[in-house]
Enzyme design. Structure first.
Site, PDB file in Angstrom:
ATOM      1  N   VAL A  42      57.327  46.167  52.712  1.00 39.78           N
ATOM      2  CA  VAL A  42      58.353  47.109  52.271  1.00 39.78           C
ATOM      3  C   VAL A  42      59.177  47.676  53.418  1.00 39.78           C
ATOM      4  O   VAL A  42      60.191  48.343  53.183  1.00 39.78           O
ATOM      5  CB  VAL A  42      57.714  48.273  51.481  1.00 39.78           C
ATOM      6  CG1 VAL A  42      57.091  47.768  50.197  1.00 39.78           C
ATOM      7  CG2 VAL A  42      56.685  49.006  52.338  1.00 39.78           C
ATOM      8  N   ASP A  44      59.978  47.434  58.061  1.00 40.65           N
ATOM      9  CA  ASP A  44      59.658  46.922  59.394  1.00 40.65           C
ATOM     10  C   ASP A  44      60.281  47.842  60.427  1.00 40.65           C
ATOM     11  O   ASP A  44      61.466  48.165  60.336  1.00 40.65           O
ATOM     12  CB  ASP A  44      60.186  45.496  59.558  1.00 40.65           C
ATOM     13  CG  ASP A  44      59.708  44.850  60.849  1.00 40.65           C
ATOM     14  OD1 ASP A  44      58.582  45.176  61.274  1.00 40.65           O
ATOM     15  OD2 ASP A  44      60.454  44.041  61.417  1.00 40.65           O
ATOM     16  N   THR A  46      59.922  49.539  64.794  1.00 37.32           N
ATOM     17  CA  THR A  46      59.753  49.153  66.188  1.00 37.32           C
ATOM     18  C   THR A  46      58.296  48.918  66.530  1.00 37.32           C
ATOM     19  O   THR A  46      57.964  47.986  67.274  1.00 37.32           O
ATOM     20  CB  THR A  46      60.337  50.241  67.097  1.00 37.32           C
ATOM     21  OG1 THR A  46      61.698  50.478  66.729  1.00 37.32           O
ATOM     22  CG2 THR A  46      60.282  49.817  68.559  1.00 37.32           C
ATOM     23  N   GLY A  48      55.595  48.865  64.129  1.00 38.30           N
ATOM     24  CA  GLY A  48      54.740  48.288  63.104  1.00 38.30           C
ATOM     25  C   GLY A  48      55.493  47.956  61.839  1.00 38.30           C
ATOM     26  O   GLY A  48      56.667  48.292  61.679  1.00 38.30           O
ATOM     27  N   VAL A  50      55.247  47.967  57.448  1.00 35.55           N
ATOM     28  CA  VAL A  50      54.628  48.690  56.345  1.00 35.55           C
ATOM     29  C   VAL A  50      54.539  47.771  55.131  1.00 35.55           C
ATOM     30  O   VAL A  50      55.511  47.090  54.784  1.00 35.55           O
ATOM     31  CB  VAL A  50      55.421  49.961  56.000  1.00 35.55           C
ATOM     32  CG1 VAL A  50      54.752  50.717  54.853  1.00 35.55           C
ATOM     33  CG2 VAL A  50      55.560  50.856  57.227  1.00 35.55           C
ATOM     34  N   ASP A 161      61.701  62.211  65.957  1.00 35.39           N
ATOM     35  CA  ASP A 161      62.382  61.088  65.300  1.00 35.39           C
ATOM     36  C   ASP A 161      62.676  61.428  63.845  1.00 35.39           C
ATOM     37  O   ASP A 161      62.454  60.622  62.945  1.00 35.39           O
ATOM     38  CB  ASP A 161      61.532  59.827  65.396  1.00 35.39           C
ATOM     39  CG  ASP A 161      62.343  58.561  65.072  1.00 35.39           C
ATOM     40  OD1 ASP A 161      63.587  58.626  65.115  1.00 35.39           O
ATOM     41  OD2 ASP A 161      61.731  57.520  64.781  1.00 35.39           O
TER      42      ASP A 161
END
Length: 650
Positions: A42, A44, A46, A48, A50, A161
């Site tokens: 679902v 992508d 930096t 990892g 998901v 972030d």
């Protein structure tokens, strides 16, 4: 197998020093598929990827698994990863994503099992299109974001972030409210940790000024500033500062918040306020910030958004980090406290027009919309034009090769351009001369997304009070230029239009791009047939830029470019006067009604439509052309009630 225990503390272990009660362990597995049924990928990022998965229990509970890309040297390193470390140090909270399990596979890749929510905030904004959220929904979302930030900051961390992609959302059963949780703590840091921090911090559009200016110290106010940027985007479905790079980001901030110096902020409480350290940091980078007056957020929204919501934005988006409120103070702001727009002081007519309490925003061109996907920080959501003509036009306007002028070097003498911020409001006219004395800042980036400045100016036009004393032409019913050259142009165009079977009444139409290039520099008007055809194809796409009115659609195009080339070349050798060229620009645009009949409007005042500027020159947009055309006695006139976005030049 040695067990590495981990747990979520039930008390504030950062400041009390108490050891948390560990209840779970880091587990080993051959593959994550051994434990969970992975459905699909679902997301992508930096660090990892998901995945959506379900448990292998009869209940088949839905979870989200974040698989880290970097392999671990040993199992004990799992709890030392910054994201895991941050989540473990934070006690469970309803507005922080919960972590269920940690698994390490045979390849020493870490898998973080977390709760799953329907989508993130960016996906929600993208699906809303022209259907903005209600005032109550925006209040609820921002209140939950502030609660989550307050919990993070109270436990001694700041996120670093904050962006819509990292705000997870699920709809409640009534579908009118949302469950909001903050996720992705890969860049989180402890408040009491010492710099230097990592270089990559936050996504540019939500990056605080101290980060853009490379301040060595920053803390939780960067999260508050990012929350302010998200608040505007949640309400308007458009980003407030969509910068192409760090320099352009600073320019857009100055355009809205004003320059952080005392001279520019001498307009009361509106704007980003004064920040003395900004000039020092800018000098270290070898740049000089532009001098612009701030805008008033209260003028950018209709009631009731122009009160509590606008006040909240002005407090969150301060230049000085010390002047921004804490997350706890944000929860006490009027916008977060009220449950209904009872504070809106407006007339009955205004209230009736805004009964659904939605943000009043103009139509956004399709070219300014954000793409469906944006997974990385550096991925551009803007598709700049590469037209040779537009590049020449850029060079003709500013002549800059660098985005900022060096502060230590004397710049070349150039004509002072009026700041877009000063043209925006008549209140700023008194200080316009003093704050725009520096070198004109670079032209806005190509095909930039709409910002509040564009939204406001979309309901305005540039008008000139120059009176024309030329005699009226019988065929055209409009003033004709006095020079023989322009008379020849009119006769040539009249003959072309009279021979056209689709034109019932003669009207002179020239390419707006050609007229403007003539206005800037005669050399720019000598273009190849290919460049002109390319520019004509841009104008032919006008329908997708202004679909608001089906009865009145402006048409800007050139008639018989091959036959006009000789005239253009003659003009390059002996151009007419500046004012005569302006007349050509203003009076060669026609109005086309729904039946296809071309007529020329007769009006004493000359105007340039905002739609014409946006469509025929996306490279600059309204904001840049308004300051660059330098029309005589130009002023901004409010014609929002007449929908001037569909009007054309007389």
């Amino acid at each position: 197998m040695k067990k590495y225990l981990w747990g979520t503390p039930t008390t504030n272990t950062v400041f009390t020093g108490k050891q948390p009660k560990y209840t779970k362990e880091v587990r080993k597995c051959i593959s994550i598929d051994e434990v969970y049924n992975v459905v699909r990928k679902v997301g992508d990022g930096t660090f990892g990827s998901v995945y959506l998965a379900t448990t292998k229990t009869p209940s088949k509970e839905v979870v989200a698994i974040k698989s880290m890309k970097k392999k671990l040297a040993k199992v004990s390193d799992a709890t030392r990863l910054r994201e895991v470390h941050s989540l473990l140090r934070l006690s469970e909270n309803e507005n922080i994503v919960n972590i269920f399990d940690l698994y390490i596979d045979q390849f020493r890749c870490l898998h973080i099992v977390m709760e799953f929510l329907d989508c993130n905030l960016y996906q929600l904004i993208s699906t809303r299109k022209n259907d903005p959220l209600t005032l109550e929904q925006v209040q609820d979302i921002m209140r939950q974001i502030f609660k989550g930030l307050n919990h993070i900051h109270t436990n001694g961390f700041f996120h670093r972030d904050m962006k819509p992609e990292n705000i997870l959302i699920s709809s409640n059963s009534d579908s009118s409210s949302f469950n909001v949780k903050i996720a992705d703590f890969g860049l989180a840091r402890e408040i009491n940790s010492r710099p230097p921090y990592t270089e990559y911090v936050s996504t540019r559009w939500y990056r605080a000024p101290e980060l853009l200016l490379r301040d060595s110290y920053y803390s939780f106010p960067v999260d508050i500033y990012a929350a302010g940027c998200m608040a505007f985007e949640i309400a308007t479905l458009q980003p407030i500062f969509p910068g192409n790079d760090d320099f352009d980001q600073l320019y857009k901030m100055c355009e809205i918040l004003g320059s952080p110096d005392e001279q520019s902020q001498n307009t009361g409480d509106k704007g980003g306020g004064i920040w003395d350290r900004a000039e020092l940091l800018a000098n270290k980078l070898g740049i000089s910030l532009p001098k612009m007056a701030p805008l008033d957020f209260g003028d950018l929204f209709s009631p009731p958004w122009n009160l509590a919501f606008a006040s909240m934005l002005s407090q969150l988006l301060k230049w000085d980090p010390a002047k921004r409120p804490t997350a706890e103070m944000c929860l006490d702001l009027e916008f977060c406290r009220v449950s209904a727009p009872a504070d809106a002081v407006a007339s009955k007519e205004e209230v009736n027009k805004n009964t659904d309490f939605r943000v009043s925003i103009s139509y956004f061109p399709s070219s300014s919309s954000i793409p469906d996907e944006c997974n990385t920080e550096e991925e551009s959501r803007i598709n700049p034009s590469t037209s040779k003509f537009l590049k020449q036009l850029n060079k003709g306007f500013n002549g800059f090769t660098k985005p900022f002028r060096k502060s230590r070097k004397q710049s070349k003498n150039r004509k002072n351009k009026s700041s877009v911020a000063t043209q925006f409001s008549e209140e700023s006219e008194d200080i316009a001369d003093s704050i725009t004395s520096s070198t004109f800042f670079p032209v806005l980036p190509q095909i930039r997304p709409s910002t509040p400045l564009n939204l406001k100016l979309r309901n305005f036009i540039i008008s000139s009070s120059e009176d024309s004393t030329s005699p009226k032409a019988k065929e055209f019913d409009r003033p004709l230029p006095s020079t023989e050259f322009l008379v020849a142009i009119n006769k040539s165009q009249e003959a072309l239009l009279n021979n056209s079977p689709n034109s019932k009444s003669g009207s002179t139409q020239l390419s707006a791009s050609t007229c403007l290039s003539d206005l800037i520099s005669p050399q720019l008007s000598i273009l190849s047939h290919e460049d002109k055809r390319e520019n004509q194809s841009v104008n032919s796409e006008s329908s997708k830029y202004s679909p608001r009115s089906s009865n009145h659609s402006p048409t800007l195009h050139s008639k018989d470019l091959h036959r006009d080339m000789a005239t253009v070349n003659n003009y390059a050798k002996s151009p007419p006067s500046f004012h005569a060229t302006q007349d050509l620009l203003r009076k060669t645009l026609a109005y086309t009604n729904s039946s296809g009949t071309s007529t020329v409007l007769s009006n004493d005042s000359s105007a340039i439509s905002s739609t014409f500027l946006d469509r025929d020159f996306p490279d600059f947009g309204i904001t840049s052309l308004a300051g660059s055309l330098t029309l005589p006695d130009s002023k901004i006139i409010d014609r929002s009630k007449t929908h001037v976005s569909t009007q054309l030049l007389p």
